[in-house]
Write a protein that holds these residues in place. Structure first.
Motif, short mmCIF file in Angstrom:
data_model
loop_
_atom_site.label_atom_id
_atom_site.label_comp_id
_atom_site.label_asym_id
_atom_site.label_seq_id
_atom_site.Cartn_x
_atom_site.Cartn_y
_atom_site.Cartn_z
N ALA A 153 -5.25 1.58 -4.62
CA ALA A 153 -5.61 2.74 -5.44
C ALA A 153 -6.80 3.53 -4.92
CB ALA A 153 -5.90 2.29 -6.87
N VAL A 154 -7.55 2.98 -3.96
CA VAL A 154 -8.81 3.60 -3.55
C VAL A 154 -8.82 3.88 -2.04
CG1 VAL A 154 -11.32 3.29 -3.37
CG2 VAL A 154 -10.11 2.55 -5.44
N THR A 155 -9.24 5.10 -1.69
CA THR A 155 -9.57 5.45 -0.31
C THR A 155 -11.07 5.73 -0.26
OG1 THR A 155 -7.39 6.38 0.21
CG2 THR A 155 -9.24 7.19 1.50
N VAL A 156 -11.77 5.12 0.65
CA VAL A 156 -13.23 5.27 0.76
C VAL A 156 -13.53 6.47 1.66
CG1 VAL A 156 -15.37 4.20 1.55
CG2 VAL A 156 -13.63 2.82 0.36
N THR A 157 -14.45 7.34 1.21
CA THR A 157 -14.83 8.53 1.96
C THR A 157 -16.33 8.76 1.84
OG1 THR A 157 -14.71 10.14 0.14
CG2 THR A 157 -12.63 9.61 1.26
N PRO A 158 -16.87 9.69 2.64
CA PRO A 158 -18.22 10.18 2.34
C PRO A 158 -18.22 10.91 0.99
CG PRO A 158 -17.54 10.78 4.57
CD PRO A 158 -16.31 10.28 3.86
N ALA A 159 -19.42 11.08 0.42
CA ALA A 159 -19.52 11.74 -0.88
C ALA A 159 -19.10 13.21 -0.81
CB ALA A 159 -20.94 11.64 -1.42
N MET A 166 0.83 -1.19 0.00
CA MET A 166 0.00 0.00 0.00
C MET A 166 0.87 1.24 0.00
SD MET A 166 -2.64 1.36 2.89
CE MET A 166 -3.35 -0.26 3.18
N ASN A 167 0.38 2.31 -0.69
CA ASN A 167 1.07 3.59 -0.68
C ASN A 167 1.04 4.16 0.73
OD1 ASN A 167 1.76 6.31 -0.94
ND2 ASN A 167 0.98 6.41 -3.03
N ASP A 168 2.20 4.43 1.31
CA ASP A 168 2.27 4.91 2.69
C ASP A 168 1.72 6.32 2.86
OD1 ASP A 168 3.34 2.58 3.58
OD2 ASP A 168 5.42 3.26 3.53
N ASP A 169 1.52 7.03 1.72
CA ASP A 169 0.98 8.39 1.82
C ASP A 169 -0.49 8.38 2.22
OD1 ASP A 169 3.33 9.63 1.09
OD2 ASP A 169 2.86 9.61 -1.05
N PHE A 170 -1.17 7.26 2.00
CA PHE A 170 -2.61 7.21 2.19
C PHE A 170 -2.99 5.97 3.00
CE2 PHE A 170 -1.90 9.13 -2.09
CZ PHE A 170 -2.23 10.43 -1.75
N ALA A 171 -4.30 5.81 3.22
CA ALA A 171 -4.83 4.65 3.92
C ALA A 171 -6.21 4.36 3.33
CB ALA A 171 -4.89 4.91 5.43
N PRO A 172 -6.85 3.24 3.74
CA PRO A 172 -8.06 2.80 3.05
C PRO A 172 -9.29 3.70 3.20
CG PRO A 172 -7.03 0.97 4.23
CD PRO A 172 -6.34 2.21 4.67
N ALA A 173 -9.37 4.52 4.26
CA ALA A 173 -10.58 5.33 4.46
C ALA A 173 -10.24 6.59 5.25
CB ALA A 173 -11.64 4.52 5.22
N THR A 174 -10.99 7.66 4.97
CA THR A 174 -10.87 8.89 5.74
C THR A 174 -12.13 9.72 5.53
OG1 THR A 174 -9.39 10.74 6.31
CG2 THR A 174 -9.71 10.30 3.96
N GLY A 175 -12.19 10.89 6.19
CA GLY A 175 -13.32 11.79 6.02
C GLY A 175 -13.00 12.86 5.00
N ILE A 176 -13.99 13.71 4.70
CA ILE A 176 -13.77 14.80 3.75
C ILE A 176 -13.28 16.05 4.46
CG2 ILE A 176 -14.93 16.38 2.15
CD1 ILE A 176 -14.39 13.64 0.96
N GLY A 177 -13.95 16.43 5.56
CA GLY A 177 -13.52 17.64 6.27
C GLY A 177 -14.54 18.14 7.26
N SER A 178 -15.71 18.56 6.75
CA SER A 178 -16.67 19.19 7.64
C SER A 178 -17.49 18.16 8.42
CB SER A 178 -17.60 20.12 6.86
OG SER A 178 -18.44 19.39 6.01
N LEU A 179 -17.80 18.54 9.66
CA LEU A 179 -18.66 17.75 10.54
C LEU A 179 -19.71 18.67 11.16
CD1 LEU A 179 -16.01 15.52 12.42
CD2 LEU A 179 -17.53 14.82 10.55
#
Length: 331
Positions: free
Chosen positions: A295-301, A1-14
């Motif tokens: 290649a893919v990180t899962v996030t909210p839309a 896996m690319n160490d710069d990223f991980a499989p999931a994260t958020g977008i920003g606002s809560l």
């Protein structure tokens, strides 16, 4: 896996007003890819435009009835934006003690900022090419300082810079309305757009930059040429026209931040169902299934500011489970 990223994260606002609660959620849910939360419900200066305007160097903005407008000196709106960002950074620092790994921070990109900020006369910065250049240079310097602050507060972090560009396609197509609302600003040349994005992204020397847009028709090829490492988008807005550009992006090493979890309250499907479209896209493009997790990180839309606090927490946790499903059963 690319160490710069991980499989999931958020977008920003809560949703909500509590910086500590937001930081606890963002770091606790995404243990290997937390993000710096934004809480726009607090009011002007906590919204995405005001927050980024507060980061500008030697440019200042204040709130007018029509929106954020550039002024001569820092006023209370600038001070409020900076105070809230400081509060958010304090909370993030508290909940990332000893953390090592990617950490995502967000700011509005140069073109959405130029479309949203007004010049002193009330027209958008976008109307003046020289003002656009000045704004991009100010933003770049502000982001350089912001990233340095992140590294100081969370020494083990590898910052990932996300530039929010929901207006990018409208800027390219000449669809941003003038102050009167009767006309639109002329389309900005694609090479100018690309060069400016490359300049702003270049402040994160050696670090990955992701561009996020939850608008239709994300210009994947242009963003790749601008040198970004990842593109974040609302997966439900993709059409067959995007297939070739996405296939080329993946093969070129660009990370896809696939926004598959709705940003406002709704019933969530099972995690495997949420990433069914990603698997279908992979099959359509003829890409290797084992490449999915790389290649893919899962996030909210999109951001979750419009969601209820309870749904926001569920949506973020759902992203983690959906990413796990993608990794465990790529086919």
């Amino acid at each position: 896996m690319n160490d710069d990223f991980a499989p999931a994260t958020g977008i920003g606002s809560l949703p909500g007003h509590d910086a500590r609660e937001a930081a606890k959620t963002a770091t606790g849910t995404f243990e290997d890819f937390p993000f710096l939360p934004e809480l726009p419900a607090r009011g002007p200066g906590a919204d995405m435009i005001g927050r980024t305007a507060g980061m500008l160097v030697e440019l200042y903005a204040r709130v007018e009835p029509s929106g954020w407008r550039l002024g001569d000196r820092p006023g209370r709106d600038t001070k409020r934006a900076r105070a809230w960002l400081g509060e958010d950074l304090d909370a993030l620092e508290e909940f990332t003690q000893g953390y090592e790994g990617p950490l995502k921070v967000q700011a509005v990109g140069p073109w959405t900022l130029a479309a949203a900020l007004e010049l002193r006369g009330g027209e958008a910065v976008l109307s003046d090419p020289g003002a656009c250049r000045d704004l991009a240079a100010s933003l770049a310097e502000g982001l350089r300082l912001h990233l340095a602050e992140i590294r100081r507060r969370v020494p083990g972090a590898r910052p990932v810079l996300q530039l929010d560009e929901p207006s990018l396609t409208a800027v390219l197509r000449g669809q941003v309305r003038t102050a009167s609302g009767y006309r639109t600003h002329r389309a900005v040349d694609r090479q100018t757009v690309e060069a400016t994005l490359r300049e702003v992204a270049g402040v994160h020397e050696g670090g990955p930059v992701v561009v996020h847009s939850c608008a239709p028709d994300v210009p994947f090829a242009l963003l790749r040429r601008a040198g970004v490492a990842g593109v974040s988008f609302d997966f439900s807005l993709l059409t067959d026209r995007d297939d070739d550009a996405i296939g080329e992006a993946v093969e070129g090493g660009t990370r896809l931040f696939a926004g598959v979890v709705p940003g406002t309250d709704t019933a969530l499907s099972d995690p495997a169902g949420s990433v069914m479209g990603v698997r279908a896209l992979w099959r359509r493009l003829g890409l290797r299934p084992e490449l999915l997790a790389e290649a893919v990180t899962v996030t909210p839309a999109c951001g979750l500011a419009g969601a209820s606090p309870e749904y926001a927490r569920r949506a973020l946790a759902h992203c983690v489970r959906a990413a796990g499903s993608l990794a465990d059963n790529p086919e």
